[in-house]
Design an enzyme around this catalytic site. Structure first.
Site, PDB file in Angstrom:
ATOM      1  N   ASP A 101       0.810  -1.223   0.000  1.00 26.46           N
ATOM      2  CA  ASP A 101       0.000   0.000   0.000  1.00 26.46           C
ATOM      3  C   ASP A 101       0.839   1.268   0.000  1.00 26.46           C
ATOM      4  O   ASP A 101       0.403   2.316   0.463  1.00 26.46           O
ATOM      5  CB  ASP A 101      -0.915  -0.020   1.230  1.00 26.46           C
ATOM      6  CG  ASP A 101      -0.123  -0.344   2.497  1.00 26.46           C
ATOM      7  OD1 ASP A 101       1.097  -0.111   2.509  1.00 26.46           O
ATOM      8  OD2 ASP A 101      -0.733  -0.837   3.472  1.00 26.46           O
ATOM      9  N   GLU A 123      -0.394  -9.066  -1.338  1.00 26.14           N
ATOM     10  CA  GLU A 123      -0.912  -8.526  -0.066  1.00 26.14           C
ATOM     11  C   GLU A 123      -2.125  -7.618  -0.332  1.00 26.14           C
ATOM     12  O   GLU A 123      -2.191  -6.459   0.080  1.00 26.14           O
ATOM     13  CB  GLU A 123       0.155  -7.771   0.729  1.00 26.14           C
ATOM     14  CG  GLU A 123      -0.177  -7.596   2.201  1.00 26.14           C
ATOM     15  CD  GLU A 123       0.875  -6.803   2.970  1.00 26.14           C
ATOM     16  OE1 GLU A 123       1.037  -5.599   2.732  1.00 26.14           O
ATOM     17  OE2 GLU A 123       1.562  -7.399   3.809  1.00 26.14           O
ATOM     18  N   GLU A 137      -1.868   5.062   3.397  1.00 29.79           N
ATOM     19  CA  GLU A 137      -1.885   3.666   2.929  1.00 29.79           C
ATOM     20  C   GLU A 137      -3.295   3.104   2.735  1.00 29.79           C
ATOM     21  O   GLU A 137      -3.520   2.296   1.838  1.00 29.79           O
ATOM     22  CB  GLU A 137      -1.092   2.773   3.893  1.00 29.79           C
ATOM     23  CG  GLU A 137       0.427   2.998   3.869  1.00 29.79           C
ATOM     24  CD  GLU A 137       0.888   4.170   4.719  1.00 29.79           C
ATOM     25  OE1 GLU A 137       0.051   4.832   5.380  1.00 29.79           O
ATOM     26  OE2 GLU A 137       2.103   4.452   4.735  1.00 29.79           O
ATOM     27  N   HIS A 216       7.166   4.437  12.714  1.00 28.93           N
ATOM     28  CA  HIS A 216       7.381   5.294  11.545  1.00 28.93           C
ATOM     29  C   HIS A 216       6.101   5.825  10.898  1.00 28.93           C
ATOM     30  O   HIS A 216       6.158   6.558   9.913  1.00 28.93           O
ATOM     31  CB  HIS A 216       8.179   4.527  10.473  1.00 28.93           C
ATOM     32  CG  HIS A 216       7.393   3.428   9.825  1.00 28.93           C
ATOM     33  ND1 HIS A 216       6.517   3.653   8.802  1.00 28.93           N
ATOM     34  CD2 HIS A 216       7.346   2.109  10.083  1.00 28.93           C
ATOM     35  CE1 HIS A 216       5.960   2.502   8.447  1.00 28.93           C
ATOM     36  NE2 HIS A 216       6.445   1.548   9.209  1.00 28.93           N
ATOM     37  N   ARG A 218       3.035   7.829   9.530  1.00 26.10           N
ATOM     38  CA  ARG A 218       2.769   9.261   9.387  1.00 26.10           C
ATOM     39  C   ARG A 218       1.715   9.771  10.361  1.00 26.10           C
ATOM     40  O   ARG A 218       1.828  10.882  10.885  1.00 26.10           O
ATOM     41  CB  ARG A 218       2.248   9.550   7.972  1.00 26.10           C
ATOM     42  CG  ARG A 218       3.312   9.965   7.004  1.00 26.10           C
ATOM     43  CD  ARG A 218       2.828   9.833   5.571  1.00 26.10           C
ATOM     44  NE  ARG A 218       3.955   9.369   4.785  1.00 26.10           N
ATOM     45  CZ  ARG A 218       4.691  10.144   4.012  1.00 26.10           C
ATOM     46  NH1 ARG A 218       4.388  11.396   3.845  1.00 26.10           N
ATOM     47  NH2 ARG A 218       5.725   9.659   3.362  1.00 26.10           N
ATOM     48  N   HIS A 249      13.904   4.703  12.320  1.00 27.04           N
ATOM     49  CA  HIS A 249      13.635   4.864  10.885  1.00 27.04           C
ATOM     50  C   HIS A 249      14.311   6.152  10.386  1.00 27.04           C
ATOM     51  O   HIS A 249      14.349   7.157  11.104  1.00 27.04           O
ATOM     52  CB  HIS A 249      12.111   4.951  10.697  1.00 27.04           C
ATOM     53  CG  HIS A 249      11.641   4.776   9.295  1.00 27.04           C
ATOM     54  ND1 HIS A 249      11.734   5.780   8.355  1.00 27.04           N
ATOM     55  CD2 HIS A 249      11.071   3.720   8.654  1.00 27.04           C
ATOM     56  CE1 HIS A 249      11.227   5.345   7.201  1.00 27.04           C
ATOM     57  NE2 HIS A 249      10.827   4.090   7.355  1.00 27.04           N
TER      58      HIS A 249
HETATM   59  C1  UD1 Z   1       6.974   4.438   3.519  1.00 29.51           C
HETATM   60  C2  UD1 Z   1       5.555   4.032   3.125  1.00 29.51           C
HETATM   61  C3  UD1 Z   1       4.886   3.259   4.248  1.00 29.51           C
HETATM   62  C4  UD1 Z   1       5.755   2.099   4.698  1.00 29.51           C
HETATM   63  C5  UD1 Z   1       7.135   2.629   5.051  1.00 29.51           C
HETATM   64  C6  UD1 Z   1       8.019   1.475   5.416  1.00 29.51           C
HETATM   65  C7  UD1 Z   1       4.342   5.588   1.657  1.00 29.51           C
HETATM   66  C8  UD1 Z   1       3.467   6.769   1.593  1.00 29.51           C
HETATM   67  N1  UD1 Z   1       4.755   5.235   2.885  1.00 29.51           N
HETATM   68  O1  UD1 Z   1       6.884   5.381   4.582  1.00 29.51           O
HETATM   69  O2  UD1 Z   1       3.649   2.749   3.792  1.00 29.51           O
HETATM   70  O3  UD1 Z   1       5.158   1.511   5.830  1.00 29.51           O
HETATM   71  O4  UD1 Z   1       7.689   3.299   3.928  1.00 29.51           O
HETATM   72  O5  UD1 Z   1       9.201   1.898   6.032  1.00 29.51           O
HETATM   73  O6  UD1 Z   1       4.648   4.994   0.659  1.00 29.51           O
HETATM   74  N2  UD1 Z   1      14.506   8.041   4.079  1.00 29.51           N
HETATM   75  C9  UD1 Z   1      15.871   7.990   3.937  1.00 29.51           C
HETATM   76  N3  UD1 Z   1      16.431   6.799   3.540  1.00 29.51           N
HETATM   77  C10 UD1 Z   1      15.709   5.696   3.293  1.00 29.51           C
HETATM   78  C11 UD1 Z   1      14.312   5.765   3.459  1.00 29.51           C
HETATM   79  C12 UD1 Z   1      13.717   6.946   3.847  1.00 29.51           C
HETATM   80  O7  UD1 Z   1      16.565   8.966   4.145  1.00 29.51           O
HETATM   81  O8  UD1 Z   1      16.260   4.653   2.948  1.00 29.51           O
HETATM   82  C13 UD1 Z   1      13.872   9.312   4.497  1.00 29.51           C
HETATM   83  C14 UD1 Z   1      13.776  10.349   3.364  1.00 29.51           C
HETATM   84  O9  UD1 Z   1      13.962  11.619   3.913  1.00 29.51           O
HETATM   85  C15 UD1 Z   1      12.327  10.188   2.897  1.00 29.51           C
HETATM   86  C16 UD1 Z   1      11.644   9.940   4.224  1.00 29.51           C
HETATM   87  O10 UD1 Z   1      12.531   9.080   4.917  1.00 29.51           O
HETATM   88  O11 UD1 Z   1      11.854  11.347   2.253  1.00 29.51           O
HETATM   89  C17 UD1 Z   1      10.284   9.306   4.164  1.00 29.51           C
HETATM   90  O12 UD1 Z   1      10.250   8.221   3.274  1.00 29.51           O
HETATM   91  P1  UD1 Z   1       8.850   7.830   2.559  1.00 29.51           P
HETATM   92  O13 UD1 Z   1       9.097   6.675   1.681  1.00 29.51           O
HETATM   93  O14 UD1 Z   1       8.199   9.032   1.999  1.00 29.51           O
HETATM   94  O15 UD1 Z   1       7.890   7.434   3.745  1.00 29.51           O
HETATM   95  P2  UD1 Z   1       8.039   6.421   4.898  1.00 29.51           P
HETATM   96  O16 UD1 Z   1       7.591   7.160   6.128  1.00 29.51           O
HETATM   97  O17 UD1 Z   1       9.351   5.776   4.890  1.00 29.51           O
HETATM   98  N1  UDP Z   2      12.845  -4.310   9.551  1.00 31.57           N
HETATM   99  C1  UDP Z   2      14.224  -4.400   9.285  1.00 31.57           C
HETATM  100  N2  UDP Z   2      15.095  -3.608  10.000  1.00 31.57           N
HETATM  101  C2  UDP Z   2      14.679  -2.731  10.950  1.00 31.57           C
HETATM  102  C3  UDP Z   2      13.279  -2.627  11.203  1.00 31.57           C
HETATM  103  C4  UDP Z   2      12.400  -3.419  10.489  1.00 31.57           C
HETATM  104  O1  UDP Z   2      14.643  -5.189   8.447  1.00 31.57           O
HETATM  105  O2  UDP Z   2      15.530  -2.052  11.561  1.00 31.57           O
HETATM  106  C5  UDP Z   2      11.917  -5.150   8.790  1.00 31.57           C
HETATM  107  C6  UDP Z   2      10.871  -5.915   9.581  1.00 31.57           C
HETATM  108  O3  UDP Z   2      11.364  -7.176   9.993  1.00 31.57           O
HETATM  109  C7  UDP Z   2       9.710  -6.039   8.605  1.00 31.57           C
HETATM  110  C8  UDP Z   2       9.856  -4.803   7.748  1.00 31.57           C
HETATM  111  O4  UDP Z   2      11.153  -4.276   7.980  1.00 31.57           O
HETATM  112  O5  UDP Z   2       9.847  -7.171   7.750  1.00 31.57           O
HETATM  113  C9  UDP Z   2       8.807  -3.807   8.118  1.00 31.57           C
HETATM  114  O6  UDP Z   2       9.057  -2.611   7.501  1.00 31.57           O
HETATM  115  P1  UDP Z   2       8.464  -1.236   8.027  1.00 31.57           P
HETATM  116  O7  UDP Z   2       8.152  -1.339   9.474  1.00 31.57           O
HETATM  117  O8  UDP Z   2       9.400  -0.186   7.565  1.00 31.57           O
HETATM  118  O9  UDP Z   2       7.135  -1.099   7.150  1.00 31.57           O
HETATM  119  P2  UDP Z   2       5.643  -1.615   7.337  1.00 31.57           P
HETATM  120  O10 UDP Z   2       5.683  -3.094   7.519  1.00 31.57           O
HETATM  121  O11 UDP Z   2       5.065  -0.884   8.510  1.00 31.57           O
HETATM  122  O12 UDP Z   2       4.980  -1.193   6.076  1.00 31.57           O
END
Ligand code: UD1
Ligand code: UDP
Length: 380
Positions: A101, A123, A137, A216, A218, A249
């Site tokens: 999602d 999923e 999501e 993490h 929003r 995160h």
């Molecule tokens: C995203 C997904 C969420 C998922 C989550 C898993 C959307 C809207 N949200 O949220 O559904 O549960 O990922 O973790 O798609 N960033 C880094 N390095 C990285 C990753 C992220 O610096 O490797 C920082 C960046 O500043 C980025 C911010 O995190 O802009 C947010 O990342 P984003 O993918 O927009 O949203 P998440 O909160 O990570």
């Molecule tokens: N995970 C990981 N390292 C971490 C935290 C989480 O590999 O430091 C893994 C976790 O085991 C799970 C996945 O990341 O499989 C979940 O991702 P996240 O919580 O970012 O997203 P969500 O599942 O909420 O969409």
């Protein structure tokens, strides 16, 4: 004449999508005569994605390179849409696969729909029925369901959600969740050769119980996350029998609250996100997890340990119904009380070990790929 190979383009961008699609890619690659498998990463996440690609040895054919610091949803969506359009135009796949999602999943499904390419959704059918929680999501996944052709629902409950929205039964396959496949495959490897986590060297999780925390979402930014940190702070101050490990995160909105609230406290270890094998190892050592993550609600039941979900609702009620997950919200008081109860009452804790995992048996990817093998490329 041999049957034409189906060209499958798998697209993902974030940590959970990569983990949950890795077993599907592996399974597709077992049938090179049947599938030509191509992988496109959007790199919505960059740092979180790279170690997963290495661990699961996923080859990348296209990288859309869309991550920007603190990116807004509109900017992210428009970059994914225009860049994925170019890949679709050049590759002309028979099927696109998306997962979950995220913005990557929703926008990639939309672009494929515009190209009239059938999409499979791994999923499918998770719902909270609250349009702002999780945000964005809940709406992303509802949109995906109406853009795609094949729905891989992890459970019967998620299948029923799709049926209620008018999705045809013959388009839905109940597969289990592929995260359980990834988890079992990884756990088997890491338990044979436990990984090093230098930041945690010297900690003894038999002397002090390990509580793993992640956050993490929003909709928890601001007050929710502040309250979560307050609950963790109180636990660390009042309990002498725990170590709290919190891989933070990289989202700046998370770091801006977590580090000032919890940094420097005794027995609270704020560390960088762990790669998947290290994280799986850490969960295996944990007494319980406190998390707002989706994936962790599915993985802790596979370990028969409690997942306390720091949210007001969940799109995975199967875990709560089975008694393996518990919704605790973001109230510091409720977090403190629930953790304390599970630390002090071994009988309440032992209940979690008796529950079956409703999220899968580790064979979900096989079912996804079996359905794709039966899929006529012309169906859309
Ligand atoms: C995203 C997904 C969420 C998922 C989550 C898993 C959307 C809207 N949200 O949220 O559904 O549960 O990922 O973790 O798609 N960033 C880094 N390095 C990285 C990753 C992220 O610096 O490797 C920082 C960046 O500043 C980025 C911010 O995190 O802009 C947010 O990342 P984003 O993918 O927009 O949203 P998440 O909160 O990570
Ligand atoms: N995970 C990981 N390292 C971490 C935290 C989480 O590999 O430091 C893994 C976790 O085991 C799970 C996945 O990341 O499989 C979940 O991702 P996240 O919580 O970012 O997203 P969500 O599942 O909420 O969409």
């Amino acid at each position: 004449m041999p049957a034409k190979r189906l060209q499958v383009l798998v697209v993902f961008g974030t940590r959970p999508e990569a983990i949950k699609l890795a077993p599907v890619i592996r399974e597709l690659r077992r049938f090179p005569n049947r599938f030509r498998t191509r992988v496109c990463i959007t790199s919505q996440h960059r740092h979180l994605l790279e170690p997963i690609l290495r661990w699961f040895r996923i080859p990348v054919h296209h990288d859309l390179d869309v991550m920007r610091p603190s990116q807004e949803l509109c900017g992210l969506s428009s970059l994914v849409l225009t860049r994925f359009h170019e890949v679709l135009a050049a590759q002309r796949p028979d099927v696109v696969l998306v997962q979950g999602d995220t913005t990557t999943a929703m926008v990639a499904a939309l672009a494929a729909f515009y190209h009239r390419v059938p999409v499979g959704h791994v999923e499918a059918g998770l719902r909270t029925l609250d349009r702002y929680s999780p945000f964005p999501e809940e709406i992303n996944r509802r949109l995906v369901s109406h853009l795609v052709t094949l729905h891989f629902a992890p459970t019967h409950w998620s299948r029923d959600n799709l049926l209620k929205e008018g999705i045809l039964r013959r388009r839905i396959v109940v597969t289990g969740n592929t995260v359980i496949d990834a988890f079992f495959q990884t756990r088997g490897r890491v338990m044979r050769l436990p990984p090093e986590i230098p930041e945690l060297r010297g900690l003894d999780f038999r002397a002090r119980k390990l509580i793993v925390v992640t956050a993490h979402r929003r909709e928890n930014f601001g007050q929710g996350l502040t309250d979560i940190c307050r609950g963790i702070r109180r636990l660390a101050c009042e309990r002498e029998d725990i170590e709290i490990v919190f891989p933070v995160h990289p989202n700046p909105n998370v770091r801006a609250i977590v580090h000032p609230s919890l940094g420097g406290m005794d027995h609270v270890h704020l560390i960088e996100p762990l790669d998947y094998p290290r994280f799986v190892w850490l969960l295996s050592q944990a007494y319980l997890a406190l998390s707002d993550s989706g994936g962790i609600q599915e993985e802790m039941p596979a370990l028969k340990k409690p997942a306390l979900v720091m949210r007001d609702n969940t799109e995975r009620p199967e875990g709560v119904k089975a008694g393996v997950c518990k919704l605790v919200g973001t109230s510091s008081e409720k977090i403190f009380r629930t953790v304390t109860h599970l630390l002090d009452d071994p009988r309440a804790y032992a209940q979690f070990a008796r529950r079956p995992n409703p999220f899968g048996d580790g064979k979900a990817a096989q079912r996804v790929v079996a359905a794709l093998r039966a899929f006529p490329p012309s169906a859309s």
